[in-house]
Design a protein around this motif. Sequence first.
Motif, PDB file in Angstrom:
ATOM      1  N   LYS A 133      25.230   6.968 -12.677  1.00  0.00           N
ATOM      2  CA  LYS A 133      24.303   6.227 -11.830  1.00  0.00           C
ATOM      3  C   LYS A 133      25.031   5.980 -10.513  1.00  0.00           C
ATOM      4  CE  LYS A 133      21.780   3.937 -15.504  1.00  0.00           C
ATOM      5  NZ  LYS A 133      21.426   2.676 -16.170  1.00  0.00           N
ATOM      6  N   LEU A 134      24.282   6.111  -9.437  1.00  0.00           N
ATOM      7  CA  LEU A 134      24.886   5.950  -8.120  1.00  0.00           C
ATOM      8  C   LEU A 134      23.976   5.095  -7.246  1.00  0.00           C
ATOM      9  CD1 LEU A 134      26.784   6.817  -5.689  1.00  0.00           C
ATOM     10  CD2 LEU A 134      25.296   8.797  -5.435  1.00  0.00           C
ATOM     11  N   ILE A 135      24.571   4.128  -6.577  1.00  0.00           N
ATOM     12  CA  ILE A 135      23.854   3.417  -5.514  1.00  0.00           C
ATOM     13  C   ILE A 135      24.459   3.915  -4.209  1.00  0.00           C
ATOM     14  CG2 ILE A 135      23.398   1.186  -4.435  1.00  0.00           C
ATOM     15  CD1 ILE A 135      23.524  -0.087  -7.200  1.00  0.00           C
ATOM     16  N   LYS A 136      23.658   4.643  -3.437  1.00  0.00           N
ATOM     17  CA  LYS A 136      24.222   5.279  -2.243  1.00  0.00           C
ATOM     18  C   LYS A 136      24.541   4.280  -1.143  1.00  0.00           C
ATOM     19  CE  LYS A 136      20.867   8.402  -2.271  1.00  0.00           C
ATOM     20  NZ  LYS A 136      20.028   9.587  -2.068  1.00  0.00           N
ATOM     21  N   GLY A 137      23.760   3.186  -1.093  1.00  0.00           N
ATOM     22  CA  GLY A 137      24.003   2.219  -0.027  1.00  0.00           C
ATOM     23  C   GLY A 137      23.664   2.818   1.325  1.00  0.00           C
ATOM     24  N   LYS A 138      24.437   2.451   2.329  1.00  0.00           N
ATOM     25  CA  LYS A 138      24.201   2.992   3.672  1.00  0.00           C
ATOM     26  C   LYS A 138      24.889   4.347   3.787  1.00  0.00           C
ATOM     27  CE  LYS A 138      23.442  -1.330   6.174  1.00  0.00           C
ATOM     28  NZ  LYS A 138      21.979  -1.251   6.222  1.00  0.00           N
ATOM     29  N   VAL A 139      24.083   5.354   4.086  1.00  0.00           N
ATOM     30  CA  VAL A 139      24.573   6.729   4.091  1.00  0.00           C
ATOM     31  C   VAL A 139      24.759   7.203   5.531  1.00  0.00           C
ATOM     32  CG1 VAL A 139      24.028   9.107   3.447  1.00  0.00           C
ATOM     33  CG2 VAL A 139      23.376   7.219   1.928  1.00  0.00           C
ATOM     34  N   LYS A 140      25.913   7.750   5.806  1.00  0.00           N
ATOM     35  CA  LYS A 140      26.170   8.298   7.139  1.00  0.00           C
ATOM     36  C   LYS A 140      26.225   9.823   7.048  1.00  0.00           C
ATOM     37  CE  LYS A 140      29.451   8.139  10.959  1.00  0.00           C
ATOM     38  NZ  LYS A 140      28.935   7.525  12.159  1.00  0.00           N
TER      39      LYS A 140
END
Length: 204
Positions: A133-140
């Motif tokens: 499981k992954l929470i990407k959050g703020k992706v750049k």
Amino acid sequence: GFHPESEESSSLLRTAVSVLQSSYLDSTSQDGFQYSQAILVENDVFLSELKAFAQAKEAAGYSQEELEETFAFLLFDNEEEAKEVCQTGLRVNSSSVSTLGDPAKGVYISKYADCLHPRPWYHGKSGYIVICKLIKGKVKVVSENYTTSYTCPSPGYDCHVSRNNIPSKTSHCQAFEQSQYYVYEVSNGSTAERPRQICPYIVI
């Protein structure tokens, strides 16, 4: 003990297979892979850290979309390596890829379930996939960097992805590099050895 024919494990296998199949890059992969058994990873530490990460980022004003749980994938040749990641988590310095960020400061994990290795699978090859499981959050979005002065984690972000869209005729190795998430957790200027936003979920 673990009985492969129990109902619980067959429904877990179905869950795992549907996650994998909905995460293919190439539609022809649908018929190309066979999955035999799934083992649920139950690591309360990782689950509670994933939750804590989400709560902290929510408090910091992240949107629901940024906090959404998604899946990402790791491939191992043997069961020992797969199990080790489930016990110790995905740690920095574990990747041979360095195009999206410094491998000593973050971890790499695959976006697609059929693009898990720089070289294509050959017929008859087998391996162990860890679904996380992954929470990407703020992706750049970053440009790929092939130099040895690696791209550092970006302040205020949690994840880098490649600027390049994967063209259909790209080489497998390029497709692999371009479909990685580079995930990191920086607090007070230092990098977490194991980013909390990745949580091993199922080994298949």
